[in-house]
Scaffold this motif. Structure first.
Motif, short mmCIF file in Angstrom:
data_model
loop_
_atom_site.label_atom_id
_atom_site.label_comp_id
_atom_site.label_asym_id
_atom_site.label_seq_id
_atom_site.Cartn_x
_atom_site.Cartn_y
_atom_site.Cartn_z
N ALA A 197 -0.21 63.23 56.46
CA ALA A 197 0.04 61.89 57.01
C ALA A 197 -0.28 60.82 55.97
CB ALA A 197 -0.78 61.67 58.27
N ASP A 198 -1.34 61.03 55.20
CA ASP A 198 -1.71 60.06 54.16
C ASP A 198 -0.62 59.95 53.09
OD1 ASP A 198 -4.14 59.45 55.33
OD2 ASP A 198 -5.30 60.79 54.03
N ARG A 199 0.17 61.02 52.90
CA ARG A 199 1.19 61.04 51.84
C ARG A 199 2.61 60.86 52.38
NH1 ARG A 199 -1.64 65.72 50.91
NH2 ARG A 199 0.22 66.94 51.32
N VAL A 200 2.76 60.51 53.65
CA VAL A 200 4.09 60.47 54.27
C VAL A 200 5.04 59.51 53.55
CG1 VAL A 200 3.68 58.69 56.03
CG2 VAL A 200 5.25 60.59 56.51
N MET A 201 4.53 58.45 52.99
CA MET A 201 5.40 57.46 52.34
C MET A 201 5.88 57.92 50.96
SD MET A 201 5.74 55.36 54.75
CE MET A 201 6.53 53.89 54.09
N GLU A 202 5.37 59.05 50.48
CA GLU A 202 5.82 59.59 49.20
C GLU A 202 7.19 60.27 49.32
OE1 GLU A 202 2.68 62.16 47.84
OE2 GLU A 202 1.22 60.52 47.82
N ASP A 203 7.56 60.67 50.54
CA ASP A 203 8.86 61.30 50.79
C ASP A 203 9.84 60.19 51.20
OD1 ASP A 203 11.04 62.85 51.58
OD2 ASP A 203 10.14 63.39 53.50
N PRO A 204 10.88 59.96 50.40
CA PRO A 204 11.79 58.85 50.70
C PRO A 204 12.40 58.91 52.10
CG PRO A 204 12.22 59.70 48.50
CD PRO A 204 11.24 60.64 49.15
N ASP A 205 12.77 60.09 52.58
CA ASP A 205 13.36 60.20 53.92
C ASP A 205 12.34 59.84 54.99
OD1 ASP A 205 15.87 60.94 52.97
OD2 ASP A 205 15.40 63.09 53.05
N ALA A 206 11.13 60.37 54.86
CA ALA A 206 10.08 60.07 55.84
C ALA A 206 9.71 58.59 55.76
CB ALA A 206 8.85 60.95 55.59
N ALA A 207 9.62 58.05 54.56
CA ALA A 207 9.28 56.63 54.39
C ALA A 207 10.32 55.74 55.07
CB ALA A 207 9.16 56.28 52.91
N HIS A 208 11.59 56.11 54.95
CA HIS A 208 12.66 55.36 55.60
C HIS A 208 12.53 55.42 57.11
CE1 HIS A 208 16.60 53.57 56.14
NE2 HIS A 208 16.91 54.57 56.96
N ARG A 209 12.22 56.60 57.65
CA ARG A 209 12.04 56.75 59.10
C ARG A 209 10.86 55.92 59.58
NH1 ARG A 209 10.98 62.51 60.34
NH2 ARG A 209 10.89 61.76 62.49
N VAL A 210 9.75 55.96 58.84
CA VAL A 210 8.57 55.17 59.21
C VAL A 210 8.92 53.69 59.23
CG1 VAL A 210 6.26 54.44 58.47
CG2 VAL A 210 6.84 56.88 58.47
N ALA A 211 9.55 53.21 58.17
CA ALA A 211 9.91 51.79 58.09
C ALA A 211 10.84 51.39 59.24
CB ALA A 211 10.55 51.48 56.75
N ASP A 212 11.81 52.24 59.57
CA ASP A 212 12.72 51.93 60.68
C ASP A 212 11.98 51.85 62.00
OD1 ASP A 212 15.03 51.60 59.23
OD2 ASP A 212 15.97 53.49 59.88
N GLU A 213 11.07 52.79 62.25
CA GLU A 213 10.33 52.77 63.51
C GLU A 213 9.37 51.59 63.57
OE1 GLU A 213 11.44 54.32 65.94
OE2 GLU A 213 12.67 55.76 64.85
N VAL A 214 8.74 51.24 62.46
CA VAL A 214 7.89 50.05 62.41
C VAL A 214 8.73 48.82 62.75
CG1 VAL A 214 6.59 48.52 60.85
CG2 VAL A 214 6.13 50.99 60.86
N ALA A 215 9.92 48.73 62.19
CA ALA A 215 10.81 47.60 62.47
C ALA A 215 11.17 47.56 63.96
CB ALA A 215 12.06 47.70 61.61
N ASP A 216 11.46 48.71 64.54
CA ASP A 216 11.81 48.75 65.97
C ASP A 216 10.63 48.30 66.84
OD1 ASP A 216 14.37 49.65 65.41
OD2 ASP A 216 13.89 51.76 65.81
#
Length: 126
Positions: free
Chosen positions: A54-73
């Protein structure tokens, strides 16, 4: 045009909804439900990850994109919810921080509020 402030984003969201005639559906109950669903979708990304993953989730571009999209929602529904009810989200947050600073003074053990500690102190001196 860049409107990266709360009021500007709320205006953009309201205009987006109005142009699609979605306002009748943007009731406090529906927006709170949508907010909950989007928060759950954010949680789903982390559901089976170890704390280290979980601490490294933003290192994966696909996971980072999903996180950013859900944060935006989540933020979009929260801002729309606040707009519908007339809540100033920044003022609400500031007031909550003020209350928490009183409730959880520096030096208290984690998980112990000032009220719980004071109640415990009263019982131990009786």
């Amino acid at each position: 045009m860049s409107e990266l402030d709360v009021a500007g984003l709320q205006r953009r969201l309201a205009e987006f909804a109005a142009s699609r005639e979605w306002q009748p559906y943007h009731t406090p109950k529906n927006l709170a439900a949508a907010l909950s669903v989007e928060a759950a979708e954010l949680l789903e990304i982390f559901q089976w990850l170890t704390p280290e993953q979980a601490d490294r989730v933003m290192e994966d571009p696909d996971a980072a994109h999903r996180v950013a999209d859900e944060v935006a929602d989540v933020l979009a529904y929260l801002l729309q919810f606040c707009e519908v009810l007339g809540v100033d989200p920044l003022a609400a947050l500031s007031a909550k921080i003020d209350r928490n600073e009183l409730r959880f003074p520096v030096g208290r053990p984690p998980g112990r509020s000032a009220r719980a500690t004071e109640a415990g102190d009263r019982h131990s001196s009786e």
